[in-house]
Design a protein around this motif. Sequence first.
Motif, PDB file in Angstrom:
ATOM      1  N   GLY A  17       0.805  -1.220   0.000  1.00  0.00           N
ATOM      2  CA  GLY A  17       0.000   0.000   0.000  1.00  0.00           C
ATOM      3  C   GLY A  17       0.838   1.270   0.000  1.00  0.00           C
ATOM      4  O   GLY A  17       0.695   2.106  -0.902  1.00  0.00           O
ATOM      5  N   PRO A  18       1.735   1.469   0.976  1.00  0.00           N
ATOM      6  CA  PRO A  18       2.559   2.691   0.984  1.00  0.00           C
ATOM      7  C   PRO A  18       3.477   2.808  -0.227  1.00  0.00           C
ATOM      8  O   PRO A  18       3.669   3.901  -0.764  1.00  0.00           O
ATOM      9  CB  PRO A  18       3.374   2.550   2.280  1.00  0.00           C
ATOM     10  N   ALA A  66       1.397   3.754  -3.230  1.00  0.00           N
ATOM     11  CA  ALA A  66       1.000   5.157  -3.119  1.00  0.00           C
ATOM     12  C   ALA A  66       2.172   6.072  -3.475  1.00  0.00           C
ATOM     13  O   ALA A  66       2.008   7.048  -4.221  1.00  0.00           O
ATOM     14  CB  ALA A  66       0.494   5.454  -1.714  1.00  0.00           C
ATOM     15  N   TRP A  88       2.198   8.499  -6.568  1.00  0.00           N
ATOM     16  CA  TRP A  88       2.401   9.937  -6.332  1.00  0.00           C
ATOM     17  C   TRP A  88       3.446  10.467  -7.321  1.00  0.00           C
ATOM     18  O   TRP A  88       3.271  11.509  -7.933  1.00  0.00           O
ATOM     19  CB  TRP A  88       2.875  10.186  -4.912  1.00  0.00           C
ATOM     20  N   VAL A 140      -4.743   9.332  -4.976  1.00  0.00           N
ATOM     21  CA  VAL A 140      -3.813   8.207  -4.817  1.00  0.00           C
ATOM     22  C   VAL A 140      -3.657   7.841  -3.347  1.00  0.00           C
ATOM     23  O   VAL A 140      -3.660   6.660  -2.969  1.00  0.00           O
ATOM     24  CB  VAL A 140      -2.451   8.555  -5.440  1.00  0.00           C
ATOM     25  N   ALA A 141      -3.526   8.867  -2.488  1.00  0.00           N
ATOM     26  CA  ALA A 141      -3.352   8.604  -1.057  1.00  0.00           C
ATOM     27  C   ALA A 141      -4.559   7.874  -0.481  1.00  0.00           C
ATOM     28  O   ALA A 141      -4.418   6.873   0.243  1.00  0.00           O
ATOM     29  CB  ALA A 141      -3.119   9.915  -0.312  1.00  0.00           C
ATOM     30  N   GLY A 167      -4.722   4.243  -2.002  1.00  0.00           N
ATOM     31  CA  GLY A 167      -3.740   3.337  -1.403  1.00  0.00           C
ATOM     32  C   GLY A 167      -4.107   2.966   0.020  1.00  0.00           C
ATOM     33  O   GLY A 167      -3.948   1.808   0.431  1.00  0.00           O
ATOM     34  N   TRP A 168      -4.620   3.953   0.786  1.00  0.00           N
ATOM     35  CA  TRP A 168      -5.032   3.675   2.160  1.00  0.00           C
ATOM     36  C   TRP A 168      -6.210   2.709   2.194  1.00  0.00           C
ATOM     37  O   TRP A 168      -6.222   1.752   2.976  1.00  0.00           O
ATOM     38  CB  TRP A 168      -5.410   4.989   2.848  1.00  0.00           C
ATOM     39  N   PHE A 185      -7.360   7.719  -7.440  1.00  0.00           N
ATOM     40  CA  PHE A 185      -7.914   6.775  -6.474  1.00  0.00           C
ATOM     41  C   PHE A 185      -8.041   5.389  -7.097  1.00  0.00           C
ATOM     42  O   PHE A 185      -7.590   4.382  -6.533  1.00  0.00           O
ATOM     43  CB  PHE A 185      -9.285   7.284  -6.018  1.00  0.00           C
ATOM     44  N   ALA A 228      -4.591   3.579  -7.711  1.00  0.00           N
ATOM     45  CA  ALA A 228      -3.921   3.034  -6.530  1.00  0.00           C
ATOM     46  C   ALA A 228      -4.552   1.718  -6.103  1.00  0.00           C
ATOM     47  O   ALA A 228      -3.850   0.741  -5.792  1.00  0.00           O
ATOM     48  CB  ALA A 228      -3.975   4.050  -5.388  1.00  0.00           C
TER      49      ALA A 228
END
Length: 512
Positions: free
Chosen positions: A152-153, A156, A160, A359-360, A363-364, A430, A433
Amino acid sequence: MTEAPSPATPAIRPGFGRLALYLLLGFAAGLPFYMFNAVLLLRLAKHGVDIVTVGFFAWVALLPTFKFAWAPLLDKYDVPGFGRFWGKRRGWIMLSQLGIFLSTVAMAFTSSDANLQVTALFAVLLAFWTTTLEVAADAWRIELAPTAEQQGPMVAANLWGYRSAMVAAGSGAIYIAAKSDWTTAYLVIAAAAFLPFPILACMRPDAGHGGGRATALVTGILASAVVLAGSLVITAVVGWTLLTAMGSVGLDNPDIVKYWVFAVALLPFVALGAAVPWIRRLPANHRLLTSSGLAPYLNVAWRYGLVVIPILLFVSVYRMGDVMALTLSHPLFNALGYSLEAIAVADGAVALLSSMLGVALGGWLAAKAPMGWALVIGAVMSAFSNWIFAWLAYQAPGGPVWFSLLGVQVTAGDFDLYLAMALDQFGHGFEGAVFVVYLSMLVNPRFPGTQYALLSGLAFLIPRLLAGLSGVFQKAIGYDGFFIMAGTMSVAALIFVPFIVRAKARPDEVTA
Protein backbone atom coordinates in the motif's frame (compact mmCIF):
# COMPACT_ATOMS: atom_id res chain seq x y z
CA MET A 1 38.70 -0.43 -5.55
CA THR A 2 36.46 -3.44 -5.03
CA GLU A 3 33.13 -2.87 -3.30
CA ALA A 4 31.26 -5.91 -2.07
CA PRO A 5 28.49 -5.79 0.49
CA SER A 6 27.62 -8.54 2.84
CA PRO A 7 24.97 -10.81 1.25
CA ALA A 8 22.74 -9.93 4.21
CA THR A 9 22.97 -6.20 3.51
CA PRO A 10 20.04 -5.09 1.33
CA ALA A 11 20.65 -2.55 -1.42
CA ILE A 12 17.87 -0.44 0.05
CA ARG A 13 16.36 -0.90 3.50
CA PRO A 14 12.66 -0.53 4.37
CA GLY A 15 11.50 2.90 5.41
CA PHE A 16 11.59 6.41 4.04
CA GLY A 17 14.45 5.73 1.63
CA ARG A 18 12.55 2.94 -0.09
CA LEU A 19 9.41 5.08 -0.43
CA ALA A 20 11.46 8.02 -1.73
CA LEU A 21 13.10 5.81 -4.33
CA TYR A 22 9.76 4.56 -5.63
CA LEU A 23 8.42 8.10 -5.66
CA LEU A 24 11.36 8.96 -7.91
CA LEU A 25 10.96 5.88 -10.12
CA GLY A 26 7.26 6.65 -10.55
CA PHE A 27 8.21 10.18 -11.54
CA ALA A 28 10.75 8.89 -14.08
CA ALA A 29 8.14 6.60 -15.68
CA GLY A 30 5.30 9.12 -15.68
CA LEU A 31 7.21 11.86 -17.49
CA PRO A 32 7.88 9.98 -20.75
CA PHE A 33 4.45 8.30 -20.73
CA TYR A 34 2.73 11.65 -21.03
CA MET A 35 5.16 12.75 -23.76
CA PHE A 36 4.25 9.92 -26.13
CA ASN A 37 0.59 10.05 -25.11
CA ALA A 38 -1.41 13.12 -24.03
CA VAL A 39 1.24 15.76 -24.83
CA LEU A 40 1.98 14.19 -28.21
CA LEU A 41 -1.73 14.04 -29.08
CA LEU A 42 -2.10 17.71 -28.18
CA ARG A 43 1.01 18.54 -30.22
CA LEU A 44 -0.44 16.75 -33.25
CA ALA A 45 -3.79 18.50 -32.80
CA LYS A 46 -2.03 21.89 -32.65
CA HIS A 47 -0.25 21.01 -35.89
CA GLY A 48 -3.60 20.43 -37.57
CA VAL A 49 -3.43 16.63 -37.82
CA ASP A 50 -6.86 15.07 -38.45
CA ILE A 51 -8.63 13.79 -35.31
CA VAL A 52 -8.83 10.23 -36.69
CA THR A 53 -5.05 10.18 -37.21
CA VAL A 54 -4.55 11.68 -33.75
CA GLY A 55 -6.64 8.82 -32.39
CA PHE A 56 -4.50 6.26 -34.20
CA PHE A 57 -1.42 7.67 -32.44
CA ALA A 58 -3.03 6.56 -29.19
CA TRP A 59 -2.07 3.03 -30.28
CA VAL A 60 1.52 3.88 -29.36
CA ALA A 61 0.33 3.45 -25.77
CA LEU A 62 -0.81 -0.05 -26.75
CA LEU A 63 2.81 -1.24 -26.70
CA PRO A 64 2.92 -1.53 -22.87
CA THR A 65 0.00 -3.94 -23.13
CA PHE A 66 2.35 -6.50 -24.68
CA LYS A 67 5.16 -6.05 -22.17
CA PHE A 68 4.70 -9.65 -21.07
CA ALA A 69 6.36 -10.61 -24.37
CA TRP A 70 9.77 -9.30 -23.27
CA ALA A 71 9.30 -9.25 -19.49
CA PRO A 72 10.81 -12.78 -19.12
CA LEU A 73 14.09 -11.36 -20.43
CA LEU A 74 14.16 -9.01 -17.45
CA ASP A 75 13.58 -11.89 -15.03
CA LYS A 76 16.20 -14.13 -16.63
CA TYR A 77 19.09 -11.94 -17.81
CA ASP A 78 21.29 -9.23 -16.30
CA VAL A 79 22.29 -6.13 -18.26
CA PRO A 80 26.03 -6.46 -18.97
CA GLY A 81 28.02 -4.14 -16.76
CA PHE A 82 25.12 -2.62 -14.86
CA GLY A 83 23.86 -5.99 -13.62
CA ARG A 84 27.29 -7.07 -12.39
CA PHE A 85 27.39 -4.28 -9.80
CA TRP A 86 23.82 -3.07 -9.21
CA GLY A 87 21.98 -6.33 -9.78
CA LYS A 88 19.31 -7.43 -12.22
CA ARG A 89 16.48 -5.03 -11.39
CA ARG A 90 18.51 -1.84 -11.11
CA GLY A 91 20.54 -2.81 -14.18
CA TRP A 92 17.45 -2.92 -16.36
CA ILE A 93 16.15 0.31 -14.83
CA MET A 94 19.41 2.07 -15.73
CA LEU A 95 19.37 0.74 -19.31
CA SER A 96 15.77 1.90 -19.65
CA GLN A 97 16.71 5.35 -18.39
CA LEU A 98 19.24 5.72 -21.19
CA GLY A 99 16.64 4.59 -23.74
CA ILE A 100 14.05 7.04 -22.39
CA PHE A 101 16.50 9.95 -22.48
CA LEU A 102 17.66 9.38 -26.06
CA SER A 103 14.16 8.68 -27.40
CA THR A 104 12.79 11.87 -25.85
CA VAL A 105 15.67 13.88 -27.30
CA ALA A 106 14.90 12.38 -30.73
CA MET A 107 11.24 13.40 -30.36
CA ALA A 108 12.42 16.91 -29.48
CA PHE A 109 14.34 17.32 -32.72
CA THR A 110 11.46 15.94 -34.82
CA SER A 111 8.80 18.03 -33.07
CA SER A 112 7.61 19.73 -36.27
CA ASP A 113 5.78 16.46 -37.09
CA ALA A 114 6.56 17.07 -40.75
CA ASN A 115 7.01 13.30 -41.15
CA LEU A 116 4.45 11.40 -39.09
CA GLN A 117 6.24 8.08 -39.67
CA VAL A 118 9.38 9.44 -37.98
CA THR A 119 7.26 10.88 -35.16
CA ALA A 120 5.68 7.45 -34.68
CA LEU A 121 9.09 5.69 -34.72
CA PHE A 122 10.53 7.67 -31.83
CA ALA A 123 7.23 7.64 -29.93
CA VAL A 124 7.22 3.83 -30.10
CA LEU A 125 10.82 3.66 -28.89
CA LEU A 126 9.98 5.98 -26.00
CA ALA A 127 6.98 3.79 -25.14
CA PHE A 128 9.13 0.65 -25.25
CA TRP A 129 11.82 1.91 -22.88
CA THR A 130 9.29 3.51 -20.55
CA THR A 131 7.48 0.18 -20.33
CA THR A 132 10.74 -1.70 -19.72
CA LEU A 133 11.48 0.65 -16.84
CA GLU A 134 8.05 -0.07 -15.34
CA VAL A 135 8.49 -3.84 -15.67
CA ALA A 136 11.82 -3.78 -13.85
CA ALA A 137 10.58 -1.40 -11.16
CA ASP A 138 7.36 -3.39 -10.59
CA ALA A 139 9.29 -6.64 -10.21
CA TRP A 140 11.66 -5.06 -7.71
CA ARG A 141 8.73 -3.56 -5.78
CA ILE A 142 6.99 -6.93 -5.46
CA GLU A 143 10.22 -8.54 -4.27
CA LEU A 144 10.80 -5.79 -1.71
CA ALA A 145 7.20 -5.73 -0.39
CA PRO A 146 5.39 -9.09 -0.64
CA THR A 147 2.28 -8.23 1.47
CA ALA A 148 -0.69 -5.91 0.92
CA GLU A 149 0.22 -3.88 4.01
CA GLN A 150 3.72 -3.29 2.64
CA GLN A 151 2.49 -2.74 -0.91
CA GLY A 152 0.00 0.00 0.00
CA PRO A 153 2.56 2.69 0.98
CA MET A 154 4.97 1.75 -1.82
CA VAL A 155 2.21 1.80 -4.44
CA ALA A 156 1.00 5.16 -3.12
CA ALA A 157 4.54 6.57 -3.27
CA ASN A 158 5.08 5.19 -6.75
CA LEU A 159 1.78 6.59 -8.02
CA TRP A 160 2.40 9.94 -6.33
CA GLY A 161 5.58 10.13 -8.35
CA TYR A 162 3.86 8.89 -11.50
CA ARG A 163 0.92 11.29 -11.22
CA SER A 164 3.25 14.18 -10.28
CA ALA A 165 5.27 13.43 -13.39
CA MET A 166 2.17 13.44 -15.56
CA VAL A 167 1.40 16.87 -14.13
CA ALA A 168 4.97 18.03 -14.72
CA ALA A 169 4.94 16.68 -18.28
CA GLY A 170 1.49 18.03 -19.02
CA SER A 171 1.67 21.39 -17.28
CA GLY A 172 5.40 21.96 -17.60
CA ALA A 173 5.89 20.78 -21.17
CA ILE A 174 2.77 22.51 -22.44
CA TYR A 175 3.68 25.76 -20.68
CA ILE A 176 7.23 25.63 -22.08
CA ALA A 177 5.82 24.95 -25.55
CA ALA A 178 3.49 27.93 -25.17
CA LYS A 179 6.36 30.23 -24.21
CA SER A 180 9.05 28.70 -26.44
CA ASP A 181 8.50 25.65 -28.67
CA TRP A 182 7.90 21.89 -28.57
CA THR A 183 11.61 21.10 -29.06
CA THR A 184 12.57 22.91 -25.88
CA ALA A 185 9.69 21.29 -24.01
CA TYR A 186 10.81 17.77 -24.92
CA LEU A 187 14.46 18.49 -24.11
CA VAL A 188 13.54 19.72 -20.63
CA ILE A 189 11.46 16.59 -19.98
CA ALA A 190 14.30 14.38 -21.25
CA ALA A 191 16.67 15.90 -18.69
CA ALA A 192 14.15 15.57 -15.86
CA ALA A 193 13.33 11.94 -16.71
CA PHE A 194 17.04 11.06 -16.51
CA LEU A 195 17.33 12.14 -12.85
CA PRO A 196 17.17 8.62 -11.28
CA PHE A 197 20.15 7.37 -13.32
CA PRO A 198 22.93 9.17 -11.40
CA ILE A 199 21.16 8.45 -8.11
CA LEU A 200 20.99 4.72 -8.84
CA ALA A 201 24.61 4.78 -10.01
CA CYS A 202 25.69 6.19 -6.61
CA MET A 203 23.81 3.56 -4.58
CA ARG A 204 25.53 0.63 -2.89
CA PRO A 205 25.95 -2.64 -4.83
CA ASP A 206 23.22 -5.24 -4.81
CA ALA A 207 23.56 -8.09 -2.31
CA GLY A 208 25.87 -10.72 -3.76
CA HIS A 209 27.25 -8.31 -6.37
CA GLY A 210 30.26 -6.03 -6.37
CA GLY A 211 33.41 -5.20 -8.29
CA GLY A 212 34.47 -1.79 -9.51
CA ARG A 213 31.72 0.81 -9.77
CA ALA A 214 33.43 2.79 -12.56
CA THR A 215 34.15 -0.33 -14.60
CA ALA A 216 30.55 -1.50 -14.28
CA LEU A 217 29.27 1.94 -15.31
CA VAL A 218 31.45 2.22 -18.42
CA THR A 219 30.77 -1.36 -19.46
CA GLY A 220 27.06 -0.88 -18.91
CA ILE A 221 26.94 2.29 -21.01
CA LEU A 222 28.83 0.61 -23.89
CA ALA A 223 26.55 -2.44 -23.79
CA SER A 224 23.51 -0.16 -23.63
CA ALA A 225 24.67 1.70 -26.74
CA VAL A 226 24.63 -1.57 -28.68
CA VAL A 227 21.19 -2.52 -27.34
CA LEU A 228 19.73 0.92 -28.07
CA ALA A 229 21.06 0.98 -31.63
CA GLY A 230 19.64 -2.49 -32.22
CA SER A 231 16.24 -1.50 -30.87
CA LEU A 232 16.15 1.50 -33.23
CA VAL A 233 16.86 -0.65 -36.29
CA ILE A 234 14.41 -3.38 -35.29
CA THR A 235 11.62 -0.89 -34.53
CA ALA A 236 12.11 0.90 -37.86
CA VAL A 237 12.04 -2.36 -39.86
CA VAL A 238 9.05 -3.82 -37.99
CA GLY A 239 7.15 -0.53 -38.22
CA TRP A 240 7.72 -0.19 -41.96
CA THR A 241 6.67 -3.82 -42.49
CA LEU A 242 3.48 -3.42 -40.45
CA LEU A 243 2.47 -0.19 -42.19
CA THR A 244 3.05 -1.76 -45.59
CA ALA A 245 1.05 -4.87 -44.67
CA MET A 246 -1.83 -2.83 -43.22
CA GLY A 247 -2.08 -0.71 -46.33
CA SER A 248 -2.05 -3.73 -48.63
CA VAL A 249 -5.08 -5.34 -46.93
CA GLY A 250 -7.04 -2.14 -46.40
CA LEU A 251 -6.43 -1.76 -42.66
CA ASP A 252 -5.66 1.93 -43.14
CA ASN A 253 -9.42 2.39 -43.60
CA PRO A 254 -11.10 3.22 -40.23
CA ASP A 255 -14.30 1.45 -41.26
CA ILE A 256 -12.37 -1.81 -41.68
CA VAL A 257 -9.82 -1.53 -38.88
CA LYS A 258 -12.44 -1.22 -36.12
CA TYR A 259 -13.66 -4.78 -36.78
CA TRP A 260 -10.10 -6.10 -36.53
CA VAL A 261 -9.66 -4.22 -33.27
CA PHE A 262 -12.63 -5.95 -31.63
CA ALA A 263 -11.46 -9.34 -32.94
CA VAL A 264 -7.97 -8.87 -31.50
CA ALA A 265 -9.43 -7.72 -28.18
CA LEU A 266 -11.48 -10.92 -27.79
CA LEU A 267 -8.84 -13.37 -29.05
CA PRO A 268 -6.79 -13.76 -25.81
CA PHE A 269 -9.90 -14.55 -23.76
CA VAL A 270 -11.21 -17.12 -26.25
CA ALA A 271 -7.81 -18.85 -26.40
CA LEU A 272 -7.40 -18.80 -22.62
CA GLY A 273 -10.90 -20.18 -22.04
CA ALA A 274 -10.11 -23.13 -24.27
CA ALA A 275 -6.74 -23.83 -22.62
CA VAL A 276 -7.58 -23.43 -18.90
CA PRO A 277 -9.16 -26.89 -18.35
CA TRP A 278 -6.05 -28.56 -19.76
CA ILE A 279 -3.65 -26.31 -17.83
CA ARG A 280 -5.56 -26.88 -14.60
CA ARG A 281 -4.99 -30.66 -14.80
CA LEU A 282 -1.20 -30.36 -14.97
CA PRO A 283 0.68 -31.49 -11.82
CA ALA A 284 2.42 -28.73 -9.87
CA ASN A 285 5.87 -30.07 -10.76
CA HIS A 286 5.19 -30.36 -14.48
CA ARG A 287 7.99 -28.92 -16.65
CA LEU A 288 5.61 -26.45 -18.30
CA LEU A 289 4.87 -24.96 -14.87
CA THR A 290 8.40 -24.93 -13.51
CA SER A 291 11.23 -24.64 -16.05
CA SER A 292 9.74 -23.79 -19.43
CA GLY A 293 9.58 -20.29 -20.88
CA LEU A 294 5.78 -20.48 -20.63
CA ALA A 295 5.80 -21.25 -16.90
CA PRO A 296 5.03 -17.70 -15.64
CA TYR A 297 2.04 -17.40 -17.98
CA LEU A 298 0.61 -20.88 -17.51
CA ASN A 299 1.01 -20.57 -13.75
CA VAL A 300 -1.62 -17.81 -13.63
CA ALA A 301 -4.27 -20.05 -15.19
CA TRP A 302 -3.10 -23.08 -13.15
CA ARG A 303 -3.48 -21.21 -9.83
CA TYR A 304 -6.87 -19.61 -10.51
CA GLY A 305 -8.54 -22.03 -12.92
CA LEU A 306 -11.62 -20.87 -14.86
CA VAL A 307 -12.10 -17.87 -12.56
CA VAL A 308 -9.06 -16.36 -14.34
CA ILE A 309 -11.44 -15.48 -17.20
CA PRO A 310 -13.66 -13.08 -15.17
CA ILE A 311 -10.52 -11.78 -13.43
CA LEU A 312 -8.95 -10.81 -16.76
CA LEU A 313 -12.21 -9.48 -18.16
CA PHE A 314 -12.58 -7.33 -15.06
CA VAL A 315 -9.10 -5.85 -15.23
CA SER A 316 -9.49 -5.33 -18.99
CA VAL A 317 -12.46 -3.03 -18.51
CA TYR A 318 -11.70 -1.49 -15.12
CA ARG A 319 -9.25 1.15 -16.43
CA MET A 320 -11.29 1.94 -19.53
CA GLY A 321 -12.29 5.40 -18.32
CA ASP A 322 -8.74 6.40 -17.41
CA VAL A 323 -7.30 5.42 -20.80
CA MET A 324 -10.11 6.96 -22.82
CA ALA A 325 -10.00 10.23 -20.87
CA LEU A 326 -6.26 10.51 -21.41
CA THR A 327 -6.67 10.00 -25.16
CA LEU A 328 -9.15 12.74 -26.06
CA SER A 329 -9.23 15.09 -23.06
CA HIS A 330 -6.52 17.37 -24.44
CA PRO A 331 -7.88 17.38 -28.01
CA LEU A 332 -11.21 18.34 -26.37
CA PHE A 333 -9.55 21.26 -24.57
CA ASN A 334 -8.00 22.36 -27.85
CA ALA A 335 -11.30 22.05 -29.76
CA LEU A 336 -13.10 24.14 -27.13
CA GLY A 337 -10.56 26.91 -27.62
CA TYR A 338 -8.62 26.78 -24.34
CA SER A 339 -5.15 28.30 -24.55
CA LEU A 340 -1.97 26.35 -23.87
CA GLU A 341 -1.48 28.47 -20.75
CA ALA A 342 -4.92 27.51 -19.38
CA ILE A 343 -4.31 23.83 -20.18
CA ALA A 344 -0.92 24.05 -18.46
CA VAL A 345 -2.54 25.35 -15.25
CA ALA A 346 -5.16 22.58 -15.41
CA ASP A 347 -2.40 19.99 -15.84
CA GLY A 348 -0.35 21.68 -13.11
CA ALA A 349 -1.38 22.57 -9.58
CA VAL A 350 -5.02 21.55 -10.14
CA ALA A 351 -4.18 18.06 -11.39
CA LEU A 352 -1.29 17.52 -8.97
CA LEU A 353 -3.16 18.23 -5.76
CA SER A 354 -6.32 16.33 -6.69
CA SER A 355 -4.37 13.37 -8.11
CA MET A 356 -2.14 12.97 -5.06
CA LEU A 357 -5.15 13.14 -2.77
CA GLY A 358 -6.90 10.45 -4.82
CA VAL A 359 -3.81 8.21 -4.82
CA ALA A 360 -3.35 8.60 -1.06
CA LEU A 361 -6.96 7.71 -0.28
CA GLY A 362 -6.95 4.85 -2.78
CA GLY A 363 -3.74 3.34 -1.40
CA TRP A 364 -5.03 3.68 2.16
CA LEU A 365 -8.39 2.10 1.34
CA ALA A 366 -6.80 -0.79 -0.57
CA ALA A 367 -4.64 -1.61 2.46
CA LYS A 368 -7.41 -1.26 5.08
CA ALA A 369 -10.78 -2.14 3.48
CA PRO A 370 -12.04 -5.31 1.78
CA MET A 371 -10.66 -5.30 -1.74
CA GLY A 372 -14.08 -5.77 -3.33
CA TRP A 373 -15.44 -2.55 -1.84
CA ALA A 374 -12.29 -0.63 -2.75
CA LEU A 375 -12.60 -1.78 -6.37
CA VAL A 376 -16.28 -0.82 -6.54
CA ILE A 377 -15.61 2.68 -5.24
CA GLY A 378 -12.73 3.08 -7.69
CA ALA A 379 -14.89 2.07 -10.67
CA VAL A 380 -17.63 4.57 -9.75
CA MET A 381 -15.07 7.34 -9.36
CA SER A 382 -13.57 6.47 -12.74
CA ALA A 383 -16.99 6.74 -14.37
CA PHE A 384 -17.66 10.19 -12.90
CA SER A 385 -14.16 11.25 -13.98
CA ASN A 386 -15.23 10.70 -17.60
CA TRP A 387 -18.75 12.00 -17.31
CA ILE A 388 -17.43 15.35 -16.09
CA PHE A 389 -15.75 15.78 -19.48
CA ALA A 390 -19.08 15.15 -21.20
CA TRP A 391 -20.36 18.15 -19.22
CA LEU A 392 -17.25 20.18 -20.09
CA ALA A 393 -17.92 19.60 -23.81
CA TYR A 394 -20.81 22.11 -23.48
CA GLN A 395 -18.74 24.79 -21.75
CA ALA A 396 -16.44 27.40 -23.26
CA PRO A 397 -13.41 29.47 -22.19
CA GLY A 398 -13.77 33.16 -21.35
CA GLY A 399 -16.36 35.00 -19.32
CA PRO A 400 -15.86 37.22 -16.27
CA VAL A 401 -12.62 36.96 -14.27
CA TRP A 402 -13.27 35.25 -10.93
CA PHE A 403 -9.79 35.16 -9.33
CA SER A 404 -6.07 34.64 -10.01
CA LEU A 405 -4.23 31.29 -9.78
CA LEU A 406 -0.44 31.16 -9.96
CA GLY A 407 -0.46 34.62 -11.51
CA VAL A 408 -3.00 33.63 -14.17
CA GLN A 409 -6.41 35.27 -14.24
CA VAL A 410 -9.12 32.61 -14.02
CA THR A 411 -12.35 33.26 -15.89
CA ALA A 412 -15.63 31.44 -15.37
CA GLY A 413 -14.88 29.30 -18.43
CA ASP A 414 -11.39 28.48 -17.18
CA PHE A 415 -12.83 27.42 -13.83
CA ASP A 416 -15.00 24.86 -15.64
CA LEU A 417 -11.83 23.35 -17.11
CA TYR A 418 -10.06 23.27 -13.75
CA LEU A 419 -13.05 21.72 -11.99
CA ALA A 420 -13.31 18.98 -14.61
CA MET A 421 -9.58 18.26 -14.41
CA ALA A 422 -9.64 18.15 -10.59
CA LEU A 423 -12.46 15.60 -10.49
CA ASP A 424 -10.86 13.57 -13.29
CA GLN A 425 -7.46 13.37 -11.63
CA PHE A 426 -8.85 12.61 -8.17
CA GLY A 427 -11.04 9.78 -9.46
CA HIS A 428 -8.43 8.19 -11.66
CA GLY A 429 -5.72 8.57 -9.00
CA PHE A 430 -7.91 6.77 -6.47
CA GLU A 431 -8.87 4.07 -8.94
CA GLY A 432 -5.27 3.56 -10.07
CA ALA A 433 -3.92 3.03 -6.53
CA VAL A 434 -6.57 0.42 -5.71
CA PHE A 435 -5.98 -1.34 -9.00
CA VAL A 436 -2.20 -1.64 -8.61
CA VAL A 437 -2.55 -3.19 -5.15
CA TYR A 438 -5.16 -5.64 -6.46
CA LEU A 439 -2.96 -6.75 -9.36
CA SER A 440 0.08 -7.09 -7.10
CA MET A 441 -1.82 -9.49 -4.85
CA LEU A 442 -2.68 -11.72 -7.83
CA VAL A 443 0.99 -12.28 -8.67
CA ASN A 444 2.93 -15.41 -7.73
CA PRO A 445 6.16 -14.30 -5.95
CA ARG A 446 8.03 -16.89 -8.02
CA PHE A 447 7.42 -14.86 -11.19
CA PRO A 448 6.93 -11.25 -10.01
CA GLY A 449 8.12 -9.34 -13.07
CA THR A 450 6.60 -11.51 -15.77
CA GLN A 451 3.23 -12.12 -14.12
CA TYR A 452 2.71 -8.50 -13.17
CA ALA A 453 3.64 -7.52 -16.73
CA LEU A 454 1.15 -10.08 -18.07
CA LEU A 455 -1.72 -8.98 -15.83
CA SER A 456 -1.14 -5.24 -16.14
CA GLY A 457 -0.56 -5.61 -19.88
CA LEU A 458 -3.80 -7.49 -20.48
CA ALA A 459 -5.53 -4.98 -18.22
CA PHE A 460 -4.91 -2.31 -20.84
CA LEU A 461 -5.38 -4.39 -23.99
CA ILE A 462 -9.04 -3.55 -24.66
CA PRO A 463 -8.87 0.08 -23.41
CA ARG A 464 -5.85 0.94 -25.54
CA LEU A 465 -7.15 -0.90 -28.60
CA LEU A 466 -10.36 1.11 -28.36
CA ALA A 467 -8.40 4.29 -27.59
CA GLY A 468 -6.89 4.07 -31.07
CA LEU A 469 -10.41 4.40 -32.44
CA SER A 470 -11.19 7.42 -30.27
CA GLY A 471 -11.16 9.74 -33.25
CA VAL A 472 -13.56 7.46 -35.10
CA PHE A 473 -15.95 7.38 -32.13
CA GLN A 474 -15.69 11.14 -31.63
CA LYS A 475 -16.69 11.85 -35.21
CA ALA A 476 -19.69 9.53 -34.86
CA ILE A 477 -21.07 10.56 -31.43
CA GLY A 478 -19.22 13.75 -30.48
CA TYR A 479 -17.07 14.47 -27.45
CA ASP A 480 -20.01 14.27 -25.05
CA GLY A 481 -21.13 10.87 -26.32
CA PHE A 482 -17.54 9.62 -26.28
CA PHE A 483 -16.96 10.42 -22.60
CA ILE A 484 -20.39 9.13 -21.55
CA MET A 485 -19.58 5.85 -23.32
CA ALA A 486 -16.14 5.59 -21.67
CA GLY A 487 -17.51 6.20 -18.17
CA THR A 488 -20.25 3.64 -18.66
CA MET A 489 -17.64 1.05 -19.63
CA SER A 490 -15.88 1.57 -16.29
CA VAL A 491 -19.11 0.94 -14.37
CA ALA A 492 -19.74 -2.17 -16.48
CA ALA A 493 -16.66 -3.77 -14.89
CA LEU A 494 -18.60 -4.13 -11.64
CA ILE A 495 -20.58 -7.11 -12.95
CA PHE A 496 -17.41 -9.20 -12.47
CA VAL A 497 -16.77 -8.17 -8.84
CA PRO A 498 -18.89 -10.97 -7.23
CA PHE A 499 -16.76 -13.53 -9.09
CA ILE A 500 -13.30 -12.08 -8.50
CA VAL A 501 -13.67 -11.34 -4.77
CA ARG A 502 -14.31 -15.04 -4.16
CA ALA A 503 -11.31 -16.12 -6.23
CA LYS A 504 -8.71 -18.08 -4.26
CA ALA A 505 -5.33 -18.99 -5.68
CA ARG A 506 -4.45 -22.67 -5.75
CA PRO A 507 -1.54 -23.40 -3.35
CA ASP A 508 1.73 -23.40 -5.26
CA GLU A 509 3.94 -25.98 -3.60
CA VAL A 510 6.84 -25.69 -6.02
CA THR A 511 9.83 -23.83 -4.64
CA ALA A 512 11.89 -21.53 -6.80
